[in-house]
Design an enzyme around this catalytic site. Structure first.
Site, PDB file in Angstrom:
ATOM      1  CG  PHE A 106     -29.895  13.685  84.841  1.00  0.00           C
ATOM      2  CD1 PHE A 106     -28.601  13.206  84.704  1.00  0.00           C
ATOM      3  CD2 PHE A 106     -30.934  12.926  84.342  1.00  0.00           C
ATOM      4  CE1 PHE A 106     -28.349  11.995  84.078  1.00  0.00           C
ATOM      5  CE2 PHE A 106     -30.697  11.708  83.706  1.00  0.00           C
ATOM      6  CZ  PHE A 106     -29.403  11.243  83.573  1.00  0.00           C
ATOM      7  CG  ASP A 158     -33.004  14.628  90.917  1.00  0.00           C
ATOM      8  OD1 ASP A 158     -32.395  13.800  91.615  1.00  0.00           O
ATOM      9  OD2 ASP A 158     -33.239  14.436  89.708  1.00  0.00           O
ATOM     10  NE  ARG A 205     -20.199  11.069  86.482  1.00  0.00           N
ATOM     11  CZ  ARG A 205     -21.431  10.744  86.885  1.00  0.00           C
ATOM     12  NH1 ARG A 205     -22.247  11.663  87.362  1.00  0.00           N
ATOM     13  NH2 ARG A 205     -21.866   9.496  86.815  1.00  0.00           N
ATOM     14  CE1 TYR A 216     -29.265   4.932  88.811  1.00  0.00           C
ATOM     15  CE2 TYR A 216     -31.572   4.309  89.047  1.00  0.00           C
ATOM     16  CZ  TYR A 216     -30.599   5.119  88.492  1.00  0.00           C
ATOM     17  OH  TYR A 216     -30.961   6.139  87.630  1.00  0.00           O
ATOM     18  CE  LYS A 217     -27.609   8.459  89.950  1.00  0.00           C
ATOM     19  NZ  LYS A 217     -26.887   7.952  88.774  1.00  0.00           N
TER      20      LYS A 217
END
Length: 395
Positions: free
Chosen positions: A127, A196, A370, A221-222
């Site tokens: 990322f 990560d 996605r 938050y995912k």
């Protein structure tokens, strides 16, 4: 009813996690497949936050740091996340953003490795923020940055490597990388492994302790449904805590914060991963959201995740005209996270139309659609409908 719709109904009827769907605020008629960006709202969180705001803040005010447990929230909530990432208590602390925690973890790992190791290996497919921070950490610590694809890390690390920073699941493709194997290779080279977990925690077993990971970071938050901007977390293996030297020593990580001494003395344990005053409102929303995980084995979540993504790929193959999309997520279970990415030349326009028709996913430019499958609230009926609507849009 089509054969696949009937199969979806049968799979939902046998789903042991189906009851958890009722715990989330979901819109009727909308298929939400973007939980790998922002998890859905657990229904009880607004009530909890109303109490935090009106009573703990509105009435108790400053007393809530003690009486409502605000001061100890970072470690307490860290201990609730720990089982979801395979960690024993006392190794996870919640606070700050993922980016800040990547900085803490990577610089801390370099300091643990010692001055004779002058290279940092970073996931070449990472990322972007992780790459930016790794480059900055290398400059700040006087190390050289070496980029390597996750599959090449084992052949890249060596006697000069201080630490390797790798993503557990690729955010674009959903590819699951070999955490046990890469960690073992990094250790064999005498270096430290920093992971990560943003796209894996809450979707599949991680096994931080079992696989000897040194440091790890992740967002909440995912798949953990902590809410927009919810605080991230930092894992520091117990064996490293006494020597962990955070590059951001704040008063909250001081051994005696309220002594207000000019000299810094680090607290014991994972607490030394704290920095400044925690964001209590976001933190307590996260704590409430974690209630949905009570009694949920992560192995059951993984089993449903694989079943959902298998079924979606089956539906796409059946419904979508040949050649309109190409899966870029690996088919092999041991290489797949909890999302399906499809290459599509018209990805931007297609996703816009999908959302207009009630199927919410997202895209990564230029051409990747996605779809995130969050096992606690995504059903097999949702999955079949998403593929059917995708076929209609592409048809």
């Amino acid at each position: 009813m089509s054969d696949l719709a009937a199969k979806a109904a049968s799979l939902d009827a046998r789903d042991p996690l189906a009851k958890h769907r009722e715990l989330f605020a979901l819109d009727d008629g909308v298929v939400y497949l973007d939980g790998n960006s922002l998890g859905a709202l657990p229904r009880h969180v607004p009530g909890r936050m109303a109490d935090v705001i009106t009573r703990e803040w509105g009435e108790l005010r400053i007393r809530s740091w003690d009486e409502s447990g605000w001061w100890t929230a970072p470690e307490r909530i860290g201990d609730r996340i720990a089982p979801l990432v395979g960690a024993a208590p006392g190794q996870v602390v919640v606070g700050d953003s993922t980016s800040v925690n990547v900085f803490k973890a990577l610089v801390g790992a370099v300091r643990l490795a010692g001055d004779d190791r002058d290279e940092i290996v970073v996931d070449a497919t990472t990322f972007p923020t992780d790459g930016y921070i790794a480059e900055s950490a290398a400059r700040l610590t006087g190390r050289r940055l070496v980029a390597a694809a996750p599959g090449d890390v084992a052949g890249t690390v060596g006697p000069r490597t201080a630490a390797a920073l790798v993503n557990h699941v690729d955010y674009r493709t959903g590819r699951l990388h070999d955490l046990p194997g890469i960690t073992a290779a990094v250790h064999a080279a005498g270096a430290l492994a920093v992971w990560d977990l943003c796209h894996s925690a809450g979707a599949l077993p991680v096994g931080l302790d079992a696989h000897g990971v040194d440091l790890a970071v992740g967002c909440t938050y995912k798949y953990l449904n902590g809410g927009p901007g919810a605080p991230a977390y930092l894992y520091v293996a117990e064996r490293h805590q006494a020597r962990f030297d955070s590059p951001l020593p704040g008063w909250n990580s001081h051994a005696d914060p309220f002594a207000m001494t000019p000299g810094y003395a680090a607290a014991e344990g994972a607490v030394r991963g704290r920095v400044g005053t925690p964001d209590i409102l976001s933190m307590l929303a996260l704590e409430a959201a974690l209630d949905v995980w009570d009694g949920v084995p992560i192995e059951a979540v993984r089993a449903k995740s694989l079943a959902l993504t298998d079924f979606f790929l089956e539906c796409v193959r059946t419904y979508v005209p040949e050649g309109r999309v190409t899966p870029v997520t690996p088919g092999a279970h041991h290489e797949r996270g909890s999302q399906v990415a499809l290459s599509c030349p018209e990805a931007s326009a297609v996703m816009k139309e999908l959302i207009a028709r009630g199927v919410v996913g997202d895209l990564r430019r230029p051409d990747v659609l996605r779809f995130g499958f969050t096992p606690l609230y995504v059903s097999f009926a949702d999955t079949e409908r998403a593929a059917r609507v995708l076929a209609e849009v592409l048809g």
